[in-house]
Design an enzyme around this catalytic site. Structure first.
Site, PDB file in Angstrom:
ATOM      1  N   HIS A 117      29.028-102.128 -63.438  1.00  0.00           N
ATOM      2  CA  HIS A 117      27.895-103.007 -63.135  1.00  0.00           C
ATOM      3  C   HIS A 117      27.668-103.988 -64.283  1.00  0.00           C
ATOM      4  CE1 HIS A 117      27.295 -99.519 -60.522  1.00  0.00           C
ATOM      5  NE2 HIS A 117      26.592-100.306 -59.726  1.00  0.00           N
TER       6      HIS A 117
ATOM      7  N   HIS B  89      22.862 -97.551 -63.959  1.00  0.00           N
ATOM      8  CA  HIS B  89      24.067 -98.310 -63.630  1.00  0.00           C
ATOM      9  C   HIS B  89      24.396 -99.333 -64.713  1.00  0.00           C
ATOM     10  CE1 HIS B  89      20.553-100.253 -61.849  1.00  0.00           C
ATOM     11  NE2 HIS B  89      21.193-101.407 -61.863  1.00  0.00           N
TER      12      HIS B  89
ATOM     13  N   ASN C 198      15.316-108.923 -63.071  1.00  0.00           N
ATOM     14  CA  ASN C 198      16.397-109.905 -62.891  1.00  0.00           C
ATOM     15  C   ASN C 198      16.496-110.428 -61.454  1.00  0.00           C
ATOM     16  OD1 ASN C 198      17.862-107.968 -61.403  1.00  0.00           O
ATOM     17  ND2 ASN C 198      19.022-107.299 -63.193  1.00  0.00           N
TER      18      ASN C 198
ATOM     19  N   ARG D  66       2.906 -63.706 -56.723  1.00  0.00           N
ATOM     20  CA  ARG D  66       2.457 -64.954 -57.354  1.00  0.00           C
ATOM     21  C   ARG D  66       1.446 -64.665 -58.470  1.00  0.00           C
ATOM     22  NH1 ARG D  66      -2.359 -67.254 -54.079  1.00  0.00           N
ATOM     23  NH2 ARG D  66      -2.871 -65.577 -52.635  1.00  0.00           N
TER      24      ARG D  66
ATOM     25  N   GLU E 124       5.094 -83.881 -56.952  1.00  0.00           N
ATOM     26  CA  GLU E 124       6.113 -82.898 -57.327  1.00  0.00           C
ATOM     27  C   GLU E 124       7.360 -83.530 -57.921  1.00  0.00           C
ATOM     28  OE1 GLU E 124       3.428 -81.206 -54.243  1.00  0.00           O
ATOM     29  OE2 GLU E 124       4.624 -83.042 -54.368  1.00  0.00           O
TER      30      GLU E 124
ATOM     31  N   PHE F 285       6.584 -77.586 -50.766  1.00  0.00           N
ATOM     32  CA  PHE F 285       6.415 -78.937 -51.295  1.00  0.00           C
ATOM     33  C   PHE F 285       7.447 -79.273 -52.369  1.00  0.00           C
ATOM     34  CE2 PHE F 285       1.733 -77.900 -50.329  1.00  0.00           C
ATOM     35  CZ  PHE F 285       1.958 -78.103 -48.966  1.00  0.00           C
TER      36      PHE F 285
ATOM     37  N   GLN G  58       3.231 -75.594 -44.194  1.00  0.00           N
ATOM     38  CA  GLN G  58       3.066 -74.946 -45.498  1.00  0.00           C
ATOM     39  C   GLN G  58       4.127 -73.876 -45.777  1.00  0.00           C
ATOM     40  OE1 GLN G  58       0.010 -76.282 -47.132  1.00  0.00           O
ATOM     41  NE2 GLN G  58       0.548 -77.549 -45.366  1.00  0.00           N
TER      42      GLN G  58
END
Length: 715
Positions: A52, A93, A233, A378, A426, A451, A487
């Site tokens: 590039h 790039h 650019n 949890r 997230e 999620f 969920q």
């Protein structure tokens, strides 16, 4: 004590040193450096036949001034020094520019530069840490600023902790970092010369939502040590970007997100760029800063400048000389010197390499959970994380506004300085966690498992950055109950198992969760742990041991008619089934596969060889979960590992759809197995779930005790 002047910058031409004061001839050698960069970009990409160059040419003045104009403070002999400014090329790039900068700095040769994109070269098509001056891999646009947020947070936390220790005369040797004595770093240096994080952004990636996630959290945490440089650019991959050269609109949006915006009308003019950097480096505001610079894609070569259709294309060999002629005379020997970090250090050997942080031999006392008592995994995660935080200052927690459900708030209440609320963003959270890990921290990032699927690209990209991040997803599976399918994480195991070197845990009780969290903390790598919403009975004593690639045999007898492989919530359903079957004098073996990747192949194969009737039960969709993991472990020939092949064979050999129940006694599917199996029953989530009680949903999906009993009796 050796001290580097901050009022001088230096260059050398033809091996003779030339010094200039800041007030005299500031830009005298930057034009020569910029020409060299353009020469290197053009010749290296043409030699590679790809790359590039136009995207690299537009940012030459922005980066040459930053690197060699005295603004970037970086000990190039010690890339991991915690005193260094950090630089992230979010527009990955533009890697030809990256490598050309380090050629101009004198740390790679021109011959090495010409290995760009070759198989044995560290100069890859997009930067990776294989090149030692790169912290993180970039190239999936929109992620670099979030990594910069994590680095900036880590730097502030590290320096604030050190300043506090020095001010209170505490012995810094008691910290978990390498020893740095009070005389080595001055308190004023720590407070006033905080290392900065620079992020080069492309204008196309400003369309990515993650960029704005990063911007809002950066202003929330007042990351004044974060400076973004936007290379406007105008041209993207296939044409004009959304805003083109509308710098004022960029500035208004940036300011609306709480940043200070600084416009450079001509980002290819060295004087304008220099004056801009000079004004922002000493800025006293507490806001992050974005430099918004108008540049020209392909700058320096007339047939490339502002021309569409050249993105990602090297100049053909037959046109290269024409392009080089437009550069004019290029001094191939000019080199620039990057400023040494501002903080004064008396001993170079004490620069505290982040990569060499001491490991800690944790000896945690697990909460003495009473066998049979009900505790959610949890919640045990939150308790384990807090206990680890007491022992290791490197542990930090990030959460996506779910900490009162993931129980990361237990850590946050105990260690508020090391807890970072990342809100419902997230993607940004995962990339920021990666950035913090590059500052030597051990980040645990948590949210609902469902999620986290939106952050898969960020997780995928992290694997190329030698990650040390720990991801915890709670509320997994249909067992969460009435909240409904949006969920329910039912794809997360497939997602995380697919990442090449990831380690995946799915504990069934609080004791195993506690111990597995400890393993995650003390073992470098990319980890994922799945936790359950519902309270489940304690199965293991507090002194039980667990390991990566381990499992637990919970039930076993010589009379076993089948082996049941389960993890998490379904372990308890399997135990219920075993108790009911026992009353009918039917015995089954139960294996808790708490480590799903790597999986305990030895135990799986041993038990399959004994029983030959296999039942896998999981709270996950058909593909990519425990069922496929078990089949892979059983199969010594990779040709039979394709689930589509398994399904096709099943269509011929079974009346049922999918591979819910495979009669394998006369099936070609086991021809490549070195273990003969009679039946493989896969109980998993096969219907679109809905709201209901956990019990109703486990029954509806046929992954409860009754379904296991039915499967055993059908063998």
């Amino acid at each position: 004590m050796e001290v580097y002047s901050f009022d001088l910058y230096e260059a050398f031409t033809n091996n003779s040193w030339i010094w200039y004061t800041c007030g005299v001839k500031k830009l005298s050698y930057l034009p020569s450096i910029s020409k060299l960069l353009r020469y290197d970009i053009l010749t290296s990409t043409t030699a590679a036949g790809s790359g590039h160059p136009t995207s690299s040419l537009s940012a030459v003045e922005l980066m040459s001034t930053l690197f060699f104009g005295g603004f970037l403070k970086y000990d190039i002999r010690n890339p991991q020094s915690f005193l260094n400014d950090r630089i992230i090329f979010s527009k990955g790039h533009a890697s030809p520019l990256v490598y050309s900068l380090y050629h101009a700095a004198g740390v790679i040769s021109y011959d090495e530069l010409l290995t760009l994109r070759k198989f044995d070269s560290v100069l890859e098509g997009h930067p990776t840490p294989r090149f030692k001056y790169i912290d993180v891999s970039t190239g999936s646009l929109g992620q670099g600023l979030s990594v910069g947020v994590g680095m900036a947070l880590g730097i502030k936390l590290k320096f604030e902790a050190r300043s506090s220790k020095l001010e209170t005369n505490s012995n810094i040797k008691n910290s978990n970092y390498q020893n740095v004595s009070d005389s080595d770093i001055r308190i004023s240096d720590l407070k006033q010369k905080l290392p900065k994080v620079f992020v080069l952004l492309g204008d196309s990636e400003m369309a990515e939502g993650q960029v704005w996630e990063a911007m809002e959290i950066a202003s929330y945490y007042k990351l004044s040590n974060l400076i973004a440089i936007l290379d406007v650019n105008r041209l993207g991959q296939r044409g004009e970007t959304m805003l083109g050269w509308n710098l004022e609109t960029y500035a208004k949006r940036v300011e609306a997100f709480g940043w200070k915006a600084v416009i450079v009308k001509d980002g290819n003019d060295l004087k304008q760029v220099y004056k801009t950097y000079e004004s922002i480096i000493g800025d006293e505001s507490r806001a992050p800063i974005m430099v918004i610079a108008k540049t020209i894609k392909g700058k320096g070569v007339s047939f490339l400048e502002n021309k569409d259709g050249w993105h990602g294309k090297a100049v053909p060999k037959e046109q290269l000389q024409e392009a080089l002629d437009e550069l004019g005379e290029v001094d191939l020997n000019v080199r620039g010197k990057i400023q040494f970090p501002k903080a004064q250090i008396s001993k170079l050997k004490d620069q505290n390499k982040i990569s060499n942080l001491k490991s800690i031999n944790y000896k945690l006392q697990t909460t003495n959970y009473e066998l049979g008592s009900l505790v959610a995994t949890r919640e045990a995660y939150g308790e384990a994380l807090t206990a680890l935080g007491e022992m290791d200052e490197r542990i930090v927690a990030l959460d996506a506004e779910t900490s009162n459900s993931t129980y990361a708030d237990k850590f946050g209440k105990r260690f508020p300085q090391r807890f970072f609320e990342m809100f419902i963003a997230e993607q940004n959270m995962i990339s920021a966690a990666l950035g913090m890990s590059k500052q030597g921290y051990i980040p645990f990032a948590s949210s609902f498992a469902a999620f986290l699927t939106r952050a898969f690209d960020q997780i995928r990209m992290s694997q190329y950055s030698r990650p040390n991040i720990k991801i915890v997803g709670s509320h997994a599976g249909v067992s969460i109950g009435s909240d409904g399918p949006s969920q329910m994480a039912l794809e997360d195991l497939a997602m995380m198992r697919s990442v090449l070197h990831s380690i995946v845990f799915y504990p069934s009780d609080a004791t195993s969760t506690f111990r597995l969290t400890e393993i995650m903390a003390k073992t470098a790598g990319l980890f994922y742990m799945r936790t359950t919403r519902e309270k489940t009975p304690i199965l293991y004593k507090h002194d039980e041991t667990f390991k990566i690639a381990g499992s637990k045999l919970l039930r076993q007898s010589p009379q076993d008619v089948a082996v049941v492989f389960a993890a998490g919530i379904t372990v308890h359903e399997a135990l219920k089934a075993a108790d009911e079957l026992k009353e009918e004098r039917i015995s089954i073996c139960i294996v808790d596969l708490y480590s799903l990747k790597p999986i305990d192949e030895k135990t799986i194969r041993e038990q399959a060889k004994k029983c030959r009737n296999i039942i896998v039960v999981e709270d996950h969709y058909l593909y990519g979960g425990i069922g496929e993991a078990v089949l892979t472990a059983l199969n010594s020939n990779t040709k039979a590992r394709n689930p589509r092949q398994i399904q096709n064979l099943n269509d011929k050999n079974s009346k049922q759809k999918g591979f819910e129940h495979l009669d394998l006694r006369n099936s070609n599917i086991v021809s490549s197995f070195d273990i003969r199996i009679s039946n493989f029953v896969h109980l998993c989530v096969r219907k679109l779930p809905r709201s209901g009680t956990p019990e109703e949903l486990l029954a509806y999906e046929e992954i409860n005790a009754a379904a296991i009993i039915k499967a055993v009796k059908s063998l």
